[in-house]
Design a protein around this motif. Structure first.
Motif, PDB file in Angstrom:
ATOM      1  N   THR A  10      40.078  37.162  60.904  1.00  0.00           N
ATOM      2  CA  THR A  10      39.349  36.180  60.101  1.00  0.00           C
ATOM      3  C   THR A  10      39.458  36.531  58.632  1.00  0.00           C
ATOM      4  OG1 THR A  10      37.291  37.431  60.335  1.00  0.00           O
ATOM      5  CG2 THR A  10      37.715  35.675  61.946  1.00  0.00           C
ATOM      6  N   ILE A  11      39.362  35.509  57.811  1.00  0.00           N
ATOM      7  CA  ILE A  11      39.402  35.684  56.364  1.00  0.00           C
ATOM      8  C   ILE A  11      37.967  35.693  55.870  1.00  0.00           C
ATOM      9  CG2 ILE A  11      40.207  34.712  54.187  1.00  0.00           C
ATOM     10  CD1 ILE A  11      42.401  33.303  55.833  1.00  0.00           C
ATOM     11  N   ASP A  12      37.562  36.813  55.289  1.00  0.00           N
ATOM     12  CA  ASP A  12      36.195  36.964  54.814  1.00  0.00           C
ATOM     13  C   ASP A  12      36.228  37.689  53.475  1.00  0.00           C
ATOM     14  OD1 ASP A  12      33.458  36.854  54.746  1.00  0.00           O
ATOM     15  OD2 ASP A  12      33.164  38.579  56.061  1.00  0.00           O
ATOM     16  N   TYR A  13      35.358  37.293  52.575  1.00  0.00           N
ATOM     17  CA  TYR A  13      35.358  37.901  51.248  1.00  0.00           C
ATOM     18  C   TYR A  13      34.937  39.365  51.299  1.00  0.00           C
ATOM     19  CZ  TYR A  13      30.256  37.592  50.998  1.00  0.00           C
ATOM     20  OH  TYR A  13      28.921  37.753  51.217  1.00  0.00           O
ATOM     21  N   LYS A  14      34.302  39.799  52.376  1.00  0.00           N
ATOM     22  CA  LYS A  14      33.854  41.187  52.492  1.00  0.00           C
ATOM     23  C   LYS A  14      34.958  42.128  52.972  1.00  0.00           C
ATOM     24  CE  LYS A  14      30.520  39.314  54.744  1.00  0.00           C
ATOM     25  NZ  LYS A  14      29.433  39.016  55.664  1.00  0.00           N
ATOM     26  N   LYS A  15      36.053  41.590  53.472  1.00  0.00           N
ATOM     27  CA  LYS A  15      37.187  42.409  53.917  1.00  0.00           C
ATOM     28  C   LYS A  15      38.119  42.665  52.737  1.00  0.00           C
ATOM     29  CE  LYS A  15      37.194  40.851  58.684  1.00  0.00           C
ATOM     30  NZ  LYS A  15      38.009  40.283  59.764  1.00  0.00           N
ATOM     31  N   VAL A  16      37.714  43.594  51.903  1.00  0.00           N
ATOM     32  CA  VAL A  16      38.427  43.846  50.650  1.00  0.00           C
ATOM     33  C   VAL A  16      39.811  44.432  50.915  1.00  0.00           C
ATOM     34  CG1 VAL A  16      38.309  45.077  48.454  1.00  0.00           C
ATOM     35  CG2 VAL A  16      36.243  44.145  49.467  1.00  0.00           C
ATOM     36  N   ASP A  17      39.935  45.290  51.927  1.00  0.00           N
ATOM     37  CA  ASP A  17      41.239  45.894  52.208  1.00  0.00           C
ATOM     38  C   ASP A  17      42.270  44.845  52.635  1.00  0.00           C
ATOM     39  OD1 ASP A  17      39.713  45.441  54.469  1.00  0.00           O
ATOM     40  OD2 ASP A  17      40.609  47.084  55.613  1.00  0.00           O
ATOM     41  N   LEU A  18      41.843  43.812  53.328  1.00  0.00           N
ATOM     42  CA  LEU A  18      42.739  42.719  53.704  1.00  0.00           C
ATOM     43  C   LEU A  18      43.096  41.868  52.492  1.00  0.00           C
ATOM     44  CD1 LEU A  18      44.071  41.015  56.038  1.00  0.00           C
ATOM     45  CD2 LEU A  18      41.978  39.671  55.977  1.00  0.00           C
TER      46      LEU A  18
ATOM     47  N   ALA B 225      40.208  31.292  48.184  1.00  0.00           N
ATOM     48  CA  ALA B 225      38.761  31.100  48.058  1.00  0.00           C
ATOM     49  C   ALA B 225      38.016  32.403  48.321  1.00  0.00           C
ATOM     50  CB  ALA B 225      38.291  30.017  49.017  1.00  0.00           C
ATOM     51  N   ALA B 226      38.472  33.189  49.305  1.00  0.00           N
ATOM     52  CA  ALA B 226      37.816  34.456  49.612  1.00  0.00           C
ATOM     53  C   ALA B 226      38.004  35.463  48.484  1.00  0.00           C
ATOM     54  CB  ALA B 226      38.361  35.015  50.915  1.00  0.00           C
ATOM     55  N   VAL B 227      39.189  35.483  47.869  1.00  0.00           N
ATOM     56  CA  VAL B 227      39.427  36.393  46.740  1.00  0.00           C
ATOM     57  C   VAL B 227      38.529  36.020  45.565  1.00  0.00           C
ATOM     58  CG1 VAL B 227      41.133  37.049  44.986  1.00  0.00           C
ATOM     59  CG2 VAL B 227      41.755  37.059  47.397  1.00  0.00           C
ATOM     60  N   LYS B 228      38.408  34.730  45.294  1.00  0.00           N
ATOM     61  CA  LYS B 228      37.552  34.282  44.196  1.00  0.00           C
ATOM     62  C   LYS B 228      36.094  34.629  44.462  1.00  0.00           C
ATOM     63  CE  LYS B 228      40.727  30.611  43.047  1.00  0.00           C
ATOM     64  NZ  LYS B 228      41.017  29.178  43.101  1.00  0.00           N
ATOM     65  N   GLN B 229      35.672  34.496  45.715  1.00  0.00           N
ATOM     66  CA  GLN B 229      34.298  34.840  46.066  1.00  0.00           C
ATOM     67  C   GLN B 229      34.077  36.352  45.954  1.00  0.00           C
ATOM     68  OE1 GLN B 229      33.220  33.356  49.890  1.00  0.00           O
ATOM     69  NE2 GLN B 229      31.029  33.668  49.570  1.00  0.00           N
ATOM     70  N   ALA B 230      35.051  37.145  46.369  1.00  0.00           N
ATOM     71  CA  ALA B 230      34.940  38.597  46.257  1.00  0.00           C
ATOM     72  C   ALA B 230      34.929  39.038  44.799  1.00  0.00           C
ATOM     73  CB  ALA B 230      36.090  39.264  47.002  1.00  0.00           C
ATOM     74  N   ARG B 231      35.642  38.341  43.950  1.00  0.00           N
ATOM     75  CA  ARG B 231      35.602  38.647  42.517  1.00  0.00           C
ATOM     76  C   ARG B 231      34.225  38.342  41.943  1.00  0.00           C
ATOM     77  NH1 ARG B 231      41.179  35.642  40.834  1.00  0.00           N
ATOM     78  NH2 ARG B 231      42.623  37.351  41.239  1.00  0.00           N
ATOM     79  N   HIS B 232      33.668  37.244  42.373  1.00  0.00           N
ATOM     80  CA  HIS B 232      32.362  36.831  41.851  1.00  0.00           C
ATOM     81  C   HIS B 232      31.269  37.823  42.251  1.00  0.00           C
ATOM     82  CE1 HIS B 232      29.639  33.942  40.076  1.00  0.00           C
ATOM     83  NE2 HIS B 232      28.858  34.041  41.149  1.00  0.00           N
ATOM     84  N   VAL B 233      31.373  38.392  43.436  1.00  0.00           N
ATOM     85  CA  VAL B 233      30.386  39.360  43.925  1.00  0.00           C
ATOM     86  C   VAL B 233      30.749  40.777  43.470  1.00  0.00           C
ATOM     87  CG1 VAL B 233      29.263  40.187  46.041  1.00  0.00           C
ATOM     88  CG2 VAL B 233      30.023  37.863  45.905  1.00  0.00           C
ATOM     89  N   ALA B 234      31.826  40.925  42.733  1.00  0.00           N
ATOM     90  CA  ALA B 234      32.288  42.181  42.148  1.00  0.00           C
ATOM     91  C   ALA B 234      32.834  43.149  43.190  1.00  0.00           C
ATOM     92  CB  ALA B 234      31.191  42.847  41.323  1.00  0.00           C
ATOM     93  N   LEU B 235      33.420  42.631  44.277  1.00  0.00           N
ATOM     94  CA  LEU B 235      34.113  43.483  45.232  1.00  0.00           C
ATOM     95  C   LEU B 235      35.572  43.680  44.824  1.00  0.00           C
ATOM     96  CD1 LEU B 235      32.696  42.053  48.574  1.00  0.00           C
ATOM     97  CD2 LEU B 235      31.995  44.119  47.372  1.00  0.00           C
ATOM     98  N   LEU B 236      36.129  42.700  44.126  1.00  0.00           N
ATOM     99  CA  LEU B 236      37.484  42.779  43.576  1.00  0.00           C
ATOM    100  C   LEU B 236      37.411  42.536  42.076  1.00  0.00           C
ATOM    101  CD1 LEU B 236      39.664  40.711  46.088  1.00  0.00           C
ATOM    102  CD2 LEU B 236      39.735  43.160  45.719  1.00  0.00           C
ATOM    103  N   PRO B 237      38.260  43.207  41.300  1.00  0.00           N
ATOM    104  CA  PRO B 237      38.254  42.955  39.864  1.00  0.00           C
ATOM    105  C   PRO B 237      38.970  41.648  39.525  1.00  0.00           C
ATOM    106  CG  PRO B 237      39.922  44.557  40.386  1.00  0.00           C
ATOM    107  CD  PRO B 237      39.188  44.279  41.662  1.00  0.00           C
ATOM    108  N   PHE B 238      38.577  41.045  38.419  1.00  0.00           N
ATOM    109  CA  PHE B 238      39.268  39.849  37.952  1.00  0.00           C
ATOM    110  C   PHE B 238      40.648  40.223  37.428  1.00  0.00           C
ATOM    111  CE2 PHE B 238      35.047  38.093  38.041  1.00  0.00           C
ATOM    112  CZ  PHE B 238      35.258  36.790  38.420  1.00  0.00           C
ATOM    113  N   SER B 239      40.747  41.378  36.757  1.00  0.00           N
ATOM    114  CA  SER B 239      42.026  41.881  36.281  1.00  0.00           C
ATOM    115  C   SER B 239      41.899  43.387  36.118  1.00  0.00           C
ATOM    116  CB  SER B 239      42.417  41.247  34.954  1.00  0.00           C
ATOM    117  OG  SER B 239      41.555  41.681  33.935  1.00  0.00           O
ATOM    118  N   ASN B 240      43.022  44.053  35.964  1.00  0.00           N
ATOM    119  CA  ASN B 240      43.037  45.498  35.747  1.00  0.00           C
ATOM    120  C   ASN B 240      43.325  45.835  34.298  1.00  0.00           C
ATOM    121  OD1 ASN B 240      42.486  45.964  38.397  1.00  0.00           O
ATOM    122  ND2 ASN B 240      44.590  46.335  38.984  1.00  0.00           N
ATOM    123  N   ARG B 241      43.013  44.933  33.405  1.00  0.00           N
ATOM    124  CA  ARG B 241      43.347  45.106  31.994  1.00  0.00           C
ATOM    125  C   ARG B 241      42.599  46.286  31.375  1.00  0.00           C
ATOM    126  NH1 ARG B 241      43.131  39.979  28.327  1.00  0.00           N
ATOM    127  NH2 ARG B 241      44.904  39.526  29.618  1.00  0.00           N
TER     128      ARG B 241
END
Length: 96
Positions: free
Chosen positions: A40-48, A77-93
């Protein structure tokens, strides 16, 4: 008038190996979500989700990931949601 034409060597066609060039043949990709229905695609599965994001933080296109259009939209959509919850960065700048 002669019907014979001089042979032309096409740069990308067959017989283009005079200079030792290698042509790129993309292997057929398959959607891992269609192949494995339990995945399943879920915003909490950061490694996926990290597989679908480049080092710079951009989403990888379908031609690189092999995901079908339906699942690519869900991944985006899951990546965008994970970014919003701060599980993934928006960029590595700003990260060193």
């Amino acid at each position: 008038m002669s019907d014979e034409r001089p042979e032309r060597s096409s740069p990308g066609g067959e017989g283009g190996g005079e200079r030792g060039e290698r042509r790129f043949f993309a292997k057929p990709k398959f959607c891992q979500f269609c192949a494995d229905k339990t995945l399943t695609i879920d915003y909490k599965k950061v490694d996926l989700l990290r597989k679908y994001v480049t080092e710079e933080g951009n989403l990888r296109p379908r031609r690189q990931t092999g995901a079908c259009a339906k699942h690519q939209r869900l991944v985006a959509a899951a990546v965008k949601q994970a970014r919003h919850v701060a599980l993934l960065p928006f960029s590595n700048r700003g990260i060193d």
